[in-house]
Design an enzyme around this catalytic site. Sequence first.
Site, PDB file in Angstrom:
ATOM      1  N   ASP A 127       0.798  -1.021  -0.027  1.00 13.34           N
ATOM      2  CA  ASP A 127      -0.006  -0.047  -0.041  1.00 13.34           C
ATOM      3  C   ASP A 127       0.840   1.178  -0.093  1.00 13.34           C
ATOM      4  O   ASP A 127       1.984   1.290   0.844  1.00 13.34           O
ATOM      5  CB  ASP A 127      -0.740  -0.002   1.411  1.00 13.34           C
ATOM      6  CG  ASP A 127      -1.902   0.908   1.337  1.00 13.34           C
ATOM      7  OD1 ASP A 127      -2.844   1.211   0.341  1.00 13.34           O
ATOM      8  OD2 ASP A 127      -1.997   1.975   2.199  1.00 13.34           O
ATOM      9  N   GLU A 184      14.209 -15.397   0.674  1.00 15.48           N
ATOM     10  CA  GLU A 184      14.577 -16.606   1.681  1.00 15.48           C
ATOM     11  C   GLU A 184      13.602 -17.741   1.018  1.00 15.48           C
ATOM     12  O   GLU A 184      13.580 -18.902   1.811  1.00 15.48           O
ATOM     13  CB  GLU A 184      14.126 -15.950   3.021  1.00 15.48           C
ATOM     14  CG  GLU A 184      15.305 -15.106   3.579  1.00 15.48           C
ATOM     15  CD  GLU A 184      14.837 -14.371   4.938  1.00 15.48           C
ATOM     16  OE1 GLU A 184      13.500 -14.797   5.542  1.00 15.48           O
ATOM     17  OE2 GLU A 184      15.447 -13.436   5.263  1.00 15.48           O
TER      18      GLU A 184
END
Length: 587
Positions: A207, A260
């Site tokens: 956002d 990751e």
Amino acid sequence: MTSNNTHKDWWKQAVVYQIYPRSFKDSDGDGLGDIAGITSRMGYLRDLGVDAIWLSPFYPSELADGGYDVIDYRDVDPRLGTMDDFDAMVAAAHSQGLKVVVDIVPNHTSDRHPWFQEALGAAPGSAQRERYIFREGRGCDGEIPPNDWLSMFGGSAWQRVDDGQWYLHLFARQQPDLNWKNPDVHEDFIRTLRFWSDHGTDGFRVDVAHGLAKDLSSRSLEELGRWPSQAQPTADGDHPLWDRPEVHDIYREWRRVFDEYDPPRFAIAEAWVAPEHQHLYASEKELGQVFNFEFAKANWCPQELRTAIVKGLDCAREAGSTTTWVMSNHDVPRHASRYALPQVRTRGYHQIANDWLLRNGESYIEDRDRGTRRARAAIMLEAGLPGSVYVYQGEELGLFEVADLPWDRLEDPQSRNSRGPFCVKGRDGCRVPLPWRADDEPRPAAWNPKFGEGASFGFSPQERAGSPACEPHLPQPLWFRHFAVDREDNDPTSMLQLYRKALSLRQTLLTATRDTGLTLLTTESFDDRSTIAYSRMTTRKDRRFVSITNFGSEPVPLPHGTVVLASADPLGDSIPQDTTVWMLTDV
Ligand code: NOJ
């Protein structure tokens, strides 16, 4: 349908369905949509042919801004369910081959967030206040806000607290801006990204991604000659609020977290920046993709839409990514209504004109047949393009904006701060709960017979713990019955059926190739003043895909080939106005 979801770049050409959770489906009868409601409609979403769902915020929130005021970034609003419900929803989505994207709101928290409460209780200059942007005011008693910045929702962007300091809020006053120069803020968001990734989330929508870095040493915006709340800055990168170069350090840090995971998580930026800067957010070293809002801003006009296509593809090329196509979302008036209005060209966003026409009450004139016809042509124009397609809940039903919601039922802060001749009703008109069942029809309401009371077109169950269910949180107009899912399900000519066919063909003919090339066609018959025509390679080596949209009043002759889908029937040997046709032609 074969899923597009099995490779790590699934998001590059996905169809993503945006869910505004409080208005999608209520499972417990409290009048608010919830997570279990979403789970219960996973089959509907699979049959629609989308690849992923994106959930607007479902976190604990005071609802000062539709959930974009987050109290706890790592939990579910108890009114919407529990973390177990969330896990069950993700499992249900994955079992249907659908990915899950959640909304991250890093520019501001809720004023009820524990950090902000601690900051209010702490002294000026304390570590607790350093997580936000507190400043002394100007004037003899500090009674004038620190500078002239304006909130996006109207009024000053500064709010004074009891001890006289002011805090910055670029949105509602209940949404204090975070200080991204503070390492606590970085660490906490990294925790949040890992938290949702560990709960099976496949991606994030970020956002106000262009707003996190601010230059508070800057002179006043007036001196700089800027419109204070200018949301889409120019490309010079020196606006004190938006699109500052430092913001990219944050996303490079986030990329390391996304990587990751296997497959790496993806993110999409909501960044209202100059088109020349969009690619920075979409780079593979940062978020991966950025919203291209040019369709949402364009009129139903071939020149504007073609420019949007060309710019979107250019930006994607520069970023080494793909672009996105968006006609509607929870912030803009529904496109079936926008296209039903006179298509007025304006200096900036035509959307502002349409906001005014659609959201000032009841003064607009909507030609719904025309709006529907154009919305049908538009989804085909859009879904044939390379890149990702974002579908906002209810657009697949052809819903119109509910422009005449009563003032006293509005929830959006935009409406609260707006009165007088330029008042707007805000964004609630596209957030009204979805109609699922036509026969679960409410009775006309005593307070306004255009709306319903009692039942909710299947949005809520009939009962809540033995008593009648609560009213939907925003009232549904009685004309919603014509757009109920069960009714459209049984009508081969409905918008829902068109979306299903178009998304299925897109997947099998186009996306499955993973090719993102496109050739815009301009010929004598496809004159670019009244048509948009393009071609792409298909999964069938001997056949090319051709999409032709006719905007003009003169019919366009059909070229040689096989029509696989048309947005309007019947089709003779030509394409009538406001119609898109998909064809397969010889290579
Ligand atoms: C963008 C969101 O889409 C909108 O709904 C919200 O009001 C602002 N960001 C502030 O979070």
